[in-house]
Design a protein around this motif. Structure first.
Motif, short mmCIF file in Angstrom:
data_model
loop_
_atom_site.label_atom_id
_atom_site.label_comp_id
_atom_site.label_asym_id
_atom_site.label_seq_id
_atom_site.Cartn_x
_atom_site.Cartn_y
_atom_site.Cartn_z
N LEU A 24 70.48 -43.28 29.64
CA LEU A 24 69.07 -43.21 28.87
C LEU A 24 69.30 -44.05 27.71
O LEU A 24 70.53 -44.22 27.06
CB LEU A 24 68.95 -41.72 28.39
CG LEU A 24 68.61 -40.63 29.49
CD1 LEU A 24 68.33 -39.15 28.92
CD2 LEU A 24 67.52 -41.12 30.30
N GLN A 28 65.38 -41.99 24.16
CA GLN A 28 65.24 -40.83 25.64
C GLN A 28 66.18 -39.81 25.46
O GLN A 28 65.90 -38.83 25.71
CB GLN A 28 65.30 -41.83 26.70
CG GLN A 28 64.08 -42.67 27.02
CD GLN A 28 64.53 -43.56 28.20
OE1 GLN A 28 65.65 -44.04 28.53
NE2 GLN A 28 63.59 -44.50 28.68
N PRO A 47 58.93 -47.75 19.63
CA PRO A 47 58.15 -49.07 19.94
C PRO A 47 57.70 -49.22 21.27
O PRO A 47 58.28 -48.60 22.31
CB PRO A 47 59.19 -50.13 19.34
CG PRO A 47 60.38 -49.50 18.67
CD PRO A 47 60.29 -47.95 19.05
N ALA A 49 57.38 -50.77 24.86
CA ALA A 49 58.36 -51.30 26.17
C ALA A 49 59.91 -50.74 25.82
O ALA A 49 60.85 -51.07 26.10
CB ALA A 49 58.39 -52.63 25.94
N SER A 50 59.91 -49.44 25.03
CA SER A 50 61.25 -48.88 24.80
C SER A 50 61.26 -47.70 25.63
O SER A 50 62.36 -46.96 25.29
CB SER A 50 61.26 -48.45 23.19
OG SER A 50 61.34 -49.65 22.64
N LYS A 52 58.79 -45.11 26.90
CA LYS A 52 58.50 -43.97 26.65
C LYS A 52 58.06 -43.22 27.96
O LYS A 52 57.93 -41.98 28.16
CB LYS A 52 56.89 -44.28 25.72
CG LYS A 52 57.12 -44.61 24.12
CD LYS A 52 55.93 -44.28 23.52
CE LYS A 52 55.15 -45.73 23.70
NZ LYS A 52 55.57 -46.70 23.03
N THR A 53 57.57 -44.12 28.97
CA THR A 53 57.31 -43.46 30.09
C THR A 53 58.03 -42.58 30.89
O THR A 53 57.76 -41.52 31.22
CB THR A 53 56.68 -44.57 30.94
OG1 THR A 53 55.84 -45.62 30.60
CG2 THR A 53 56.04 -43.93 32.37
N ASN A 350 52.00 -53.73 31.21
CA ASN A 350 53.31 -54.48 31.13
C ASN A 350 53.58 -55.74 31.45
O ASN A 350 54.18 -56.35 32.65
CB ASN A 350 54.41 -53.43 31.85
CG ASN A 350 55.88 -53.52 31.46
OD1 ASN A 350 55.97 -53.95 30.36
ND2 ASN A 350 56.84 -52.75 32.26
P1 ADP Z 1 56.72 -48.22 26.99
O1 ADP Z 1 55.88 -46.94 27.71
O2 ADP Z 1 57.51 -47.54 26.02
O3 ADP Z 1 55.75 -49.28 26.54
P2 ADP Z 1 58.16 -48.43 29.49
O4 ADP Z 1 58.18 -47.06 29.64
O5 ADP Z 1 56.89 -48.95 30.33
O6 ADP Z 1 57.73 -48.78 27.98
O7 ADP Z 1 59.44 -48.94 29.85
C1 ADP Z 1 59.57 -50.50 29.60
C2 ADP Z 1 60.64 -50.75 30.83
O8 ADP Z 1 61.97 -50.38 30.46
C3 ADP Z 1 60.25 -50.37 32.21
O9 ADP Z 1 60.19 -51.39 33.01
C4 ADP Z 1 61.41 -49.53 32.43
O10 ADP Z 1 61.63 -49.44 33.68
C5 ADP Z 1 62.48 -49.91 31.71
N1 ADP Z 1 63.31 -48.61 31.24
C6 ADP Z 1 63.02 -47.49 30.46
N2 ADP Z 1 64.02 -46.73 30.30
C7 ADP Z 1 65.22 -47.43 30.75
C8 ADP Z 1 66.51 -47.12 30.63
N3 ADP Z 1 66.99 -46.13 30.22
N4 ADP Z 1 67.40 -47.94 30.95
C9 ADP Z 1 67.06 -49.28 31.63
N5 ADP Z 1 65.53 -49.50 31.76
C10 ADP Z 1 64.73 -48.79 31.26
#
Ligand code: ADP
Length: 746
Positions: A24, A28, A47, A49-50, A52-53, A350
């Protein structure tokens, strides 16, 4: 490590591993420590792309599983329709593990019964609000709700709906887990207090971001470093940055303040991008350009295809959905080297890139008058798109300064600034009008004090020490709703403010009309306007009806351009008899609005008179996406108008229905019957009609060869259409089942 997350299904670690997620990210992990997989409420302000999903995913999956295998459903609320299908696609990956995912963005009048069988439901806040109003029974089975981009409670238009909807869901089910995802904002702690949630407030990013500004011949970055990016005589600053990035094999996102600017900037940057394309890339881009041209036959489509062929593209909300997707994919595949976008792209799609250029930091704002600076939050969200994890050492995001003073100003204003706090916009009257009616109609409150108690659970109450202001607006709104026959208040004497004189609480109930309006998801003011117009007419014309719905607060009007005022004033006089309700005088305040809605109505009339899409985009200065959204709104409002007419026994049903079907399919009255057949659409209906097949009934009986000729020899299309209409020729029996035919692809 992902294997150590408590309460999630045991297939999850492997599933994540397959996506390259082994451990994580720190925010996370913090969310898990806060109990996000234990059913606890959480606000995660992290932020762009960090990751959140994944926080949301962990909450939803653990909640669906339940502590004793007795979990419920999860609801994921998105701010934009366009994001709903993105998220659905993401969550659909869990279907191999037996979970059902559904997306609900459609019309606002149903209880979405089919969603009862789903485990994860993705919807906009407007849709959720309407499901609550329509008593969707499965809402009681929710055990987890996620609100994405929750900082948008700050938005004037949509914020209040999100705010009230979250409060209602909590009130329906007090054990519901609420997870709110936010960009980095100034007051995440207030959001957490409001939602009674733990807070993860972090600025951690998977890849470093350096913010700054370009001035002179250098990028000035926040760490004090400078890197040389000289601007040559035949280019501007953005072009120089794009070129410099390309020399290092990187791509750039350029944010500008309007659709037209996005298009012209992309056109200009083709000169910069093209020299960097390899012959293979040129071939692939030419194929994509062909696909783009096939989506629609408009100027925008042609311009986009031309730019893409040369390695540049534009992206904005006026583009057709397929165009947007093609651009996003080509950019992710690194074929398109630069995308010029309006800030919509920053809102969740994205598309990371090496560098981000924020070219314009002011934007035209009609309500505030003139050019207004963007918020720090918005600029930081755009900047957050810079840097591709695993590919770039770090991302760089720069503003563009034209002078030394501006450089200083931009650093002060954006680079070193913290994002603003978000503020509830609930106290605005249009928002309260709608939500107070709905709150009473769906039984969340049945008195003035009940309403005030309910509103206590909103962010607005959390942020306002003085409750007097809210009470005043609430009283005004109750009065408006009572006078217009949406609410009934009875029980005791009250003064003109609606408050009781003798201390006895009066009861508030929704009238039948009020219930209808709430379920239809109309602004009560729209309903009042529509009824007022309909009550005085016997035979409304299509234009009259289009104008009526176009002037409600539920329809965004078209702006008047120079010259429009005269044109539409003339039109207003010429077609005076057709326009419903009372026209304001030419010198009164409301006259300009009257004309803008006439312009919108004329667009809808052109569309439903089979004018070419391209003619319309040119005549009204809009994109094809705008036509679509006006048509969708008109269709919904006319449906609502029909229900209101029925409710009031006005007997105008057939006229309204015809106007609505015409706008839905973009056809004249004589084609309404044919155009409703799946796979037919406006152009094919016209061709069939021209070949003497004028109704569904005659299509059902028609000679197959006539149909085939009318459809210009497209065998598969003809067969599908005949199947859809229930053609009776015996030889048709062996035809394959109809697939989803795209309407009028040719
Ligand atoms: P947000 O919703 O915060 O803008 P995303 O959830 O779309 O960001 O995540 C951005 C990217 O990071 C995605 O491609 C996702 O697969 C990747 N990601 C998320 N968590 C991890 C993790 N723990 N390790 C590696 N990659 C991750």
């Amino acid at each position: 490590d992902v294997a150590d997350i408590p309460n999630v299904p045991n297939w999850l670690p492997e599933h994540l591993g397959a996506e390259g997620i082994e451990s994580l990210y720190p925010p996370q992990a913090a969310a898990v420590d806060c109990g996000v997989t234990n059913g606890d409420n959480l606000v995660a302000a992290i932020p762009t792309a960090s990751g959140k999903t994944l926080v949301a995913t962990l909450a939803m999956l653990s909640s669906i599983a339940g502590p004793n295998g007795d979990g419920g459903k999860a609801l994921y609320i998105v701010p934009l329709r366009a994001l709903a299908s993105e998220k659905e696609k993401e969550f659909a990956e869990f279907e191999t593990h037996g979970l059902d995912v559904g997306v609900s963005t459609g019309n606002y009048e149903s209880d979405g019964g089919w969603l009862a069988g789903k485990d994860i439901i993705v919807a906009t806040s407007e849709k959720v609000d309407s499901l609550v109003r329509n008593d969707a029974p499965w809402l009681e089975d929710l055990s987890c709700v996620v609100a994405d981009e929750v900082h948008l409670v700050d938005d004037n238009q949509r914020g209040p709906t999100l705010e009230v909807t979250l409060a209602k869901l909590q009130s329906l089910n007090p054990t519901l887990q609420t997870v709110a995802l936010s960009a980095t904002i100034g007051n995440a702690d207030e959001l957490a207090d409001w939602l009674d949630a733990d807070l993860v407030d972090s600025t951690w990013r998977p890849i470093d971001l350096k913010k700054g500004a370009h001035f002179g011949d250098a990028l000035h970055l926040e760490d004090g470093s400078q890197s040389r990016v000289a601007v040559s005589a035949d280019e501007n600053q953005p072009a120089a940055i794009v070129r410099d990035t390309l020399e290092d094999e990187g791509s750039t996102l350029v944010f500008v303040n309007s659709r037209r600017n996005a298009e012209s900037a992309a056109r200009r940057l083709t000169d910069t991008a093209e020299p960097f394309l390899s012959p293979e890339e040129q071939t692939e881009l030419a194929d994509i350009a062909t696909e783009i041209r096939e989506v629609s036959d408009t100027d925008t489509s042609a311009d986009l295809a031309d730019a893409v062929e040369q390695g540049a593209a534009f992206h904005h909300a006026g583009l057709a959905r397929d165009h947007r997707t093609l651009v996003e994919e080509a950019f992710r595949d690194r074929l398109v080297k630069v995308v010029c976008a309006t800030p919509t792209l920053a809102a969740g799609v994205n598309t990371p890139s090496r560098r981000v250029v924020v070219r314009d930091w002011r934007r035209y704002d009609g309500t505030a008058g003139g050019m207004q600076p963007l918020s720090v939050l918005e600029v930081h969200q755009m900047m957050g798109r810079a840097g591709r994890p695993g590919r770039d050492p770090y991302g760089e995001a720069v503003l563009v300064a034209k002078s030394h003073d501006e450089l200083d100003e931009l650093f002060e204003r954006y680079v070193w600034a913290e994002p603003e706090p978000v503020r509830s916009k609930l106290a605005a009257e249009p928002a309260l009008r709608t939500h107070i009616l709905a709150t009473v109609a769906s039984g969340f409150a049945s008195s003035r004090s009940g309403l005030l108690t309910f509103l206590e659970s909103t962010l607005y109450a959390e942020q306002t020490a003085d409750s007097g202001q809210l009470e005043t607006v609430v009283d005004d709104v109750i009065q408006y709703l009572t006078v217009n026959d949406f609410l009934d208040s009875e029980g005791s004497a009250h003064d003109s403010e609606g408050s009781t004189l003798d201390g006895e609480e009066e009861t508030l109930t929704a009238t039948n009309l009020g219930h209808t309006v709430s379920r239809l998801y109309l602004d009560p003011m729209s309903a009042a306007e529509i009824l007022h117009g309909l009550e005085e007419t016997k035979e409304p014309s299509a234009l009259g009806l289009y104008h009526l719905v176009s002037r409600t607060p539920d329809m965004y009007e078209l702006y008047l351009r120079s010259g429009d005022e005269e044109e539409y004033t003339m039109e207003a006089y010429e077609r005076e008899d057709e326009l419903l309700g009372t026209a304001p005088s030419e010198f009164a305040e409301g006259f300009e609005d009257w004309l803008s809605s006439l312009k919108t109505a004329r667009l809808l009339e052109d569309w439903s008179s089979e004018k070419e899409e391209e003619t319309i985009t040119e005549r009204y200065g809009v994109g094809p996406g705008d036509i679509r959204s006006k048509v969708d709104t008109a269709q919904w409002l006319l449906g609502a108008a029909e229900s209101l007419a029925t409710e009031r026994d006005l007997g105008l049903g057939p006229d309204i229905r015809e106007a609505r079907t015409r706008v839905e399919h973009g056809v004249r009255a004589e084609l309404v019957d044919l155009a409703g057949v799946r796979g037919v659409g406006r152009k094919r209906a016209r061709r069939l009609f021209g070949a003497g097949i004028e109704t569904r009934a005659s299509l059902r009986e028609a000679d197959k060869s006539t149909v085939l000729a009318a459809l210009r020899g497209r065998e598969k299309t003809a067969e599908n259409i005949l199947e859809n209409v229930g053609h009776r020729e015996p030889s048709m029996e062996n035809i394959e089942p109809a697939t989803d035919v795209t309407v009028d692809a040719d």
